[in-house]
Design an enzyme around this catalytic site. Structure first.
Site, PDB file in Angstrom:
ATOM      1  N   GLU A  28      -5.337  -1.566  -4.899  1.00  0.00           N
ATOM      2  CA  GLU A  28      -4.247  -2.292  -4.358  1.00  0.00           C
ATOM      3  C   GLU A  28      -5.539  -3.662  -3.160  1.00  0.00           C
ATOM      4  O   GLU A  28      -4.878  -4.513  -2.957  1.00  0.00           O
ATOM      5  CB  GLU A  28      -3.575  -1.564  -3.098  1.00  0.00           C
ATOM      6  CG  GLU A  28      -2.523  -0.629  -3.234  1.00  0.00           C
ATOM      7  CD  GLU A  28      -1.539  -0.087  -2.740  1.00  0.00           C
ATOM      8  OE1 GLU A  28      -2.556   0.128  -1.216  1.00  0.00           O
ATOM      9  OE2 GLU A  28      -0.396   0.768  -2.676  1.00  0.00           O
ATOM     10  N   GLU A  79     -11.825  19.527 -11.972  1.00  0.00           N
ATOM     11  CA  GLU A  79     -12.467  19.329 -10.419  1.00  0.00           C
ATOM     12  C   GLU A  79     -13.942  20.266 -10.828  1.00  0.00           C
ATOM     13  O   GLU A  79     -14.570  20.424  -8.585  1.00  0.00           O
ATOM     14  CB  GLU A  79     -11.241  19.264  -8.932  1.00  0.00           C
ATOM     15  CG  GLU A  79     -11.024  20.986  -9.334  1.00  0.00           C
ATOM     16  CD  GLU A  79      -9.797  21.070  -7.933  1.00  0.00           C
ATOM     17  OE1 GLU A  79      -9.761  21.714  -6.977  1.00  0.00           O
ATOM     18  OE2 GLU A  79      -8.808  20.266  -8.589  1.00  0.00           O
TER      19      GLU A  79
END
Length: 279
Positions: free
Chosen positions: A86, A117
């Site tokens: 963003e 992960e």
């Protein structure tokens, strides 16, 4: 049972204080979720001193050309990528200034990648591809504070003299012990037991907003309270920039829009206009 074999339940995995959710009415469900969400603000407020310490150190490095990297898995990883993505349209910075890395790569933004992960070495291998240096900063995002992908990356980065921080929702977690500047937002058990996309995710998003918004302001990407470096990607943003120039320079709409289009950003338009007035 020996201490070695004991399993201690972390706060983020602790049972919800609500029972029989499936039997609750919609009004009761959303009211209860809202009540839980109200605790997030308090938890983040208590972490403000930790957030400040990290931001101040990042500013110094960024002013020398440093970058910011996020490491995360699952919801935490997606939030880091979201925050990083963003910034270019909002503040006009390159997409190489803040970079979000998620365990399992970009495909993990939409689908879970099994076991990604759990690899403690992968994050550092990915960071090396960006030629990471001592001017850079790495922030690990892990609600539980136990994610091997994130902890491994933070540990290796710190070992190589890179500034490290973390955002977690458990006190005294593994990642907080590894990171130089840990941020701990203790929001308590989730509404649905263990679902850290709820309060923990909200807290992480709030903290990420604080970090990058403050960084962009201190790097000169905001004037007054305006996004003067935003990219003019659509009509709405062109109209917003036009009104900024009308207000800042006391111009009519047509002149302000022509000026904005010519220079490509509000800041450049203001600087160009003021320079021409001085000549």
């Amino acid at each position: 049972m020996s201490d070695k074999n004991k399993f201690t339940l972390s706060i983020t995995e602790s049972p919800s204080r609500f029972k029989d959710l499936e039997k609750m009415e919609v009004a009761d469900l959303i009211r209860s979720i809202n009540e839980e969400d109200a605790k997030v603000h308090i938890a983040v407020k208590e972490a403000l001193p930790q957030i400040e310490q990290l931001i101040v150190r990042i500013i110094d490095r960024m002013k020398q050309g440093g970058r910011l990297f996020y490491l995360g898995a699952g919801t935490s990883g997606r939030l880091g990528v979201l925050d990083a993505s963003e910034l270019p349209p909002t503040f006009g910075v390159p997409d190489t200034l803040v970079i979000g890395l998620i365990a399992g790569g970009d495909v993990a933004l939409r689908k879970a990648v099994e076991d990604a992960e759990d690899d403690p070495h992968m994050a550092w291998e990915e960071l090396k591809k960006y030629n990471i240096s001592k001017l850079d900063t790495v922030i690990g995002i892990a609600a539980s504070g136990t994610t091997p992908y994130v902890i491994g990356g933070i540990r290796k980065a710190r070992k190589n003299g890179i500034l490290t921080g973390c955002i977690t929702c458990n006190p005294d977690s593994d990642i907080a012990r590894v990171a130089e500047f840990p941020i701990e937002a203790i929001v308590g058990p989730e509404f649905i037991t263990g679902s850290t996309r709820l309060k923990a995710g909200t807290a992480q998003k709030m903290i990420l907003n604080m970090i990058t918004t403050t960084l962009m302001i201190k790097l000169g990407k905001v004037k007054g309270n305006k996004m003067v470096n935003m990219q003019l990607n659509n009509r709405k943003l062109i109209n917003r920039g036009t009104h900024m120039l009308m207000e800042e320079l006391s111009l009519d709409q047509e002149t302000a829009q022509d000026l904005l289009i010519r220079y490509g950003s509000v800041k450049k338009a203001i600087d160009g206009y003021n320079k021409s007035r001085r000549q």
